[in-house]
Every structure is written in structure tokens, then in C-alpha cells.
Design a protein around this motif. Structure first.
Motif, PDB file in Angstrom:
ATOM      1  N   UNK A 268       0.831  -1.206   0.000  1.00 55.74           N
ATOM      2  CA  UNK A 268       0.000   0.000   0.000  1.00 55.74           C
ATOM      3  C   UNK A 268       0.862   1.252   0.000  1.00 55.74           C
ATOM      4  N   UNK A 269       1.870   1.281   0.868  1.00 54.30           N
ATOM      5  CA  UNK A 269       2.742   2.445   0.950  1.00 54.30           C
ATOM      6  C   UNK A 269       3.532   2.626  -0.338  1.00 54.30           C
ATOM      7  N   UNK A 270       4.078   1.533  -0.871  1.00 55.27           N
ATOM      8  CA  UNK A 270       4.861   1.627  -2.105  1.00 55.27           C
ATOM      9  C   UNK A 270       4.007   2.115  -3.268  1.00 55.27           C
ATOM     10  N   UNK A 271       2.788   1.621  -3.370  1.00 55.64           N
ATOM     11  CA  UNK A 271       1.905   2.042  -4.461  1.00 55.64           C
ATOM     12  C   UNK A 271       1.595   3.532  -4.382  1.00 55.64           C
ATOM     13  N   UNK A 272       1.268   4.018  -3.189  1.00 55.51           N
ATOM     14  CA  UNK A 272       0.906   5.429  -3.038  1.00 55.51           C
ATOM     15  C   UNK A 272       2.104   6.343  -3.278  1.00 55.51           C
ATOM     16  N   UNK A 273       3.284   5.933  -2.807  1.00 52.34           N
ATOM     17  CA  UNK A 273       4.482   6.739  -3.044  1.00 52.34           C
ATOM     18  C   UNK A 273       4.806   6.798  -4.541  1.00 52.34           C
ATOM     19  N   UNK A 274       4.699   5.658  -5.220  1.00 46.41           N
ATOM     20  CA  UNK A 274       4.967   5.642  -6.659  1.00 46.41           C
ATOM     21  C   UNK A 274       3.989   6.530  -7.419  1.00 46.41           C
ATOM     22  N   UNK A 275       2.716   6.465  -7.056  1.00 50.29           N
ATOM     23  CA  UNK A 275       1.714   7.279  -7.746  1.00 50.29           C
ATOM     24  C   UNK A 275       1.914   8.760  -7.442  1.00 50.29           C
ATOM     25  N   UNK A 276       2.218   9.092  -6.194  1.00 57.83           N
ATOM     26  CA  UNK A 276       2.484  10.495  -5.853  1.00 57.83           C
ATOM     27  C   UNK A 276       3.711  11.008  -6.584  1.00 57.83           C
ATOM     28  N   UNK A 277       4.731  10.159  -6.712  1.00 55.37           N
ATOM     29  CA  UNK A 277       5.931  10.554  -7.442  1.00 55.37           C
ATOM     30  C   UNK A 277       5.636  10.753  -8.927  1.00 55.37           C
ATOM     31  N   UNK A 278       4.765   9.899  -9.483  1.00 53.98           N
ATOM     32  CA  UNK A 278       4.389  10.055 -10.887  1.00 53.98           C
ATOM     33  C   UNK A 278       3.673  11.388 -11.113  1.00 53.98           C
ATOM     34  N   UNK A 279       2.839  11.788 -10.160  1.00 54.92           N
ATOM     35  CA  UNK A 279       2.150  13.084 -10.269  1.00 54.92           C
ATOM     36  C   UNK A 279       3.164  14.214 -10.217  1.00 54.92           C
ATOM     37  N   UNK A 280       4.145  14.099  -9.318  1.00 56.84           N
ATOM     38  CA  UNK A 280       5.181  15.122  -9.215  1.00 56.84           C
ATOM     39  C   UNK A 280       5.977  15.239 -10.504  1.00 56.84           C
ATOM     40  N   UNK A 281       6.281  14.111 -11.122  1.00 55.56           N
ATOM     41  CA  UNK A 281       7.087  14.114 -12.340  1.00 55.56           C
ATOM     42  C   UNK A 281       6.337  14.666 -13.544  1.00 55.56           C
ATOM     43  N   UNK A 282       5.016  14.650 -13.501  1.00 55.44           N
ATOM     44  CA  UNK A 282       4.219  15.063 -14.670  1.00 55.44           C
ATOM     45  C   UNK A 282       3.428  16.345 -14.443  1.00 55.44           C
ATOM     46  N   UNK A 283       3.701  17.055 -13.353  1.00 57.40           N
ATOM     47  CA  UNK A 283       2.960  18.277 -13.042  1.00 57.40           C
ATOM     48  C   UNK A 283       3.921  19.432 -12.843  1.00 57.40           C
ATOM     49  N   UNK A 284       3.705  20.512 -13.563  1.00 57.26           N
ATOM     50  CA  UNK A 284       4.551  21.694 -13.416  1.00 57.26           C
ATOM     51  C   UNK A 284       4.320  22.357 -12.060  1.00 57.26           C
ATOM     52  N   UNK A 285       5.352  23.040 -11.572  1.00 50.75           N
ATOM     53  CA  UNK A 285       5.265  23.708 -10.272  1.00 50.75           C
ATOM     54  C   UNK A 285       4.167  24.759 -10.276  1.00 50.75           C
ATOM     55  N   UNK A 286       4.120  25.572 -11.317  1.00 51.29           N
ATOM     56  CA  UNK A 286       3.127  26.648 -11.341  1.00 51.29           C
ATOM     57  C   UNK A 286       1.703  26.106 -11.394  1.00 51.29           C
ATOM     58  N   UNK A 287       1.519  24.942 -12.027  1.00 51.38           N
ATOM     59  CA  UNK A 287       0.188  24.343 -12.065  1.00 51.38           C
ATOM     60  C   UNK A 287      -0.226  23.851 -10.688  1.00 51.38           C
ATOM     61  N   UNK A 288       0.714  23.243  -9.955  1.00 52.63           N
ATOM     62  CA  UNK A 288       0.424  22.777  -8.615  1.00 52.63           C
ATOM     63  C   UNK A 288       0.136  23.947  -7.678  1.00 52.63           C
TER      64      UNK A 288
END
Length: 208
Positions: free
Chosen positions: A97-117
Motif C-alpha cells: 500500500x505504501x509503495x503504491x501510493x508513493x509511486x503514484x504520488x511521485x508520478x504526479x510530481x514528475x508530470x505536473x509543473x510547479x506553477x500548475x500545482x
């Protein structure tokens, strides 16, 4: 890696999805995994997260880097559950569970610009303006908090490489100080980047 984010330019499917739906999907999935507390559901989420990286153009190597930094914590959680709670299945569920959520959160970070966040968090914090809270400050704090998680992984990887380069074996506690020093340097670099973008000047103007 930029100072304020880990965004990877691209045109993959996740790059085209706005930050709001991505964070909402992560929130819903996290709530489902926690409420269901089911081993195979957590394992399925982990498999999905692993397959997501190459599917959206991020590459499996980035997923492996995130897991490589996370595995000591997963090992500690699994051993604690197996030895002290007596339930290895519960430990496996928590790790997946922890690994899945960390991977998904990291994927969001990698594909989202700072200004958009920042823009998303600022809109969400808009109602706080009525009680004297600055939405842009809230957005900045939340964005930096989310993006600090991958920075910890970078610090761990850097300390591990130095640990191996010195030929040290069997003393992982020696990595604690290098990790702290690395994080302090990252924090200092982040502060300098914020000052260069006029954050301190804006705060003085607001106080005046």
C-alpha cells in the motif's frame, strides 16, 4: 532536478491531465486502500503503479529509483509486523500500500509543473482569505511539502552512493549525518531560490 520541483517535460497521458484530477484520483485511491485494508487490492495497486510509469512515458527506471530509496522503510515495517504483531500478511499489505501510493504520488510530481500545482493549491485555499490567511502562502507551503518527499529520496541515494564508495559495510547508521547535511543543503538552496523569485520582498510588502 530543479530546485523547486522534479517535473519531467513530456507529452504523455499524465502530462495532459490537469493537477486537480490527478490529485483527486490519488486521494480516492488512497482512501479506498486504507478503508478496504485488503492484501491483494494493495498488491494490485502496486502492480498498477509499476506499470503506469512505462505506460505514460516516464520509464521503469524512475519507478525503480523511488522504490530503491523506499525499501529500508518497507523492510522495517514488514519485519515489525511479522515479529511483533505476528501477521506477515498485514506487513505485506502495508508495504504494498505504501509503495503504491508513493509511486503514484511521485508520478504526479514528475508530470505536473510547479506553477500548475501552486495554482491549484491557491484556488483551493481561496476561502481562507476571508479569515486573514494568504492563499498563495498556503499554496507555496503545500507544494514545497509534496515536493520535499522526492528530495528525501535523492538525499538517501546520494548518501548510499557515498557509503558504498568508501567501502563501508554493515554500518548503515553512518548514513544518517550525510542525509541530514544533504537535506539542509537542499533546504538552503530552496530558500535561495525563493528569495531570488521575490518571496521575501513580497512578504515585507504585505507586512508593511
Amino acid at each position: 532536478m530543479s530546485v523547486l520541483g522534479l517535473y519531467v517535460p513530456g507529452t504523455g497521458p499524465m502530462h495532459r491531465v490537469p493537477a486537480g484530477p490527478k490529485l483527486l484520483a490519488l486521494l480516492v485511491l488512497g482512501a479506498v486502500l486504507i478503508i478496504a485494508s485488503h492484501l491483494w487490492l494493495s498488491v494490485g495497486a502496486l502492480v498498477f503503479a509499476l506499470l503506469l510509469y512505462p505506460a505514460v512515458g516516464l520509464g521503469a527506471r524512475r519507478a525503480w529509483r523511488a522504490l530503491r530509496a523506499l525499501w529500508p522503510f518497507l523492510l522495517a515495517i514488514g519485519l515489525f509486523q511479522a515479529l511483533f504483531v505476528g501477521a506477515w500478511t498485514e506487513g505485506a499489505r502495508l508495504c504494498a500500500q505504501l509503495a503504491a501510493l508513493v509511486l503514484l504520488a511521485n508520478a504526479i510530481t514528475l508530470t505536473t509543473r510547479v506553477r500548475e500545482m501552486l495554482g491549484l493549491f491557491e484556488r483551493l485555499a481561496g476561502p481562507l482569505r476571508h479569515v486573514g490567511v494568504s492563499p498563495d502562502r498556503v499554496a507555496l507551503v503545500l507544494s514545497l511539502t509534496i515536493r520535499s518527499i522526492p528530495m528525501v529520496a535523492v538525499a538517501l541515494n546520494s548518501a548510499r552512493e557515498g557509503y558504498r564508495a568508501r567501502g563501508i559495510v554493515g554500518r548503515p547508521h553512518l548514513m544518517v549525518v550525510p542525509v541530514i547535511v544533504h537535506l539542509l543543503r537542499m533546504a538552503e538552496a530552496t530558500g535561495e531560490a525563493l528569495a531570488a523569485r521575490g518571496i521575501d520582498e513580497d512578504e515585507r510588502v504585505e507586512r508593511a
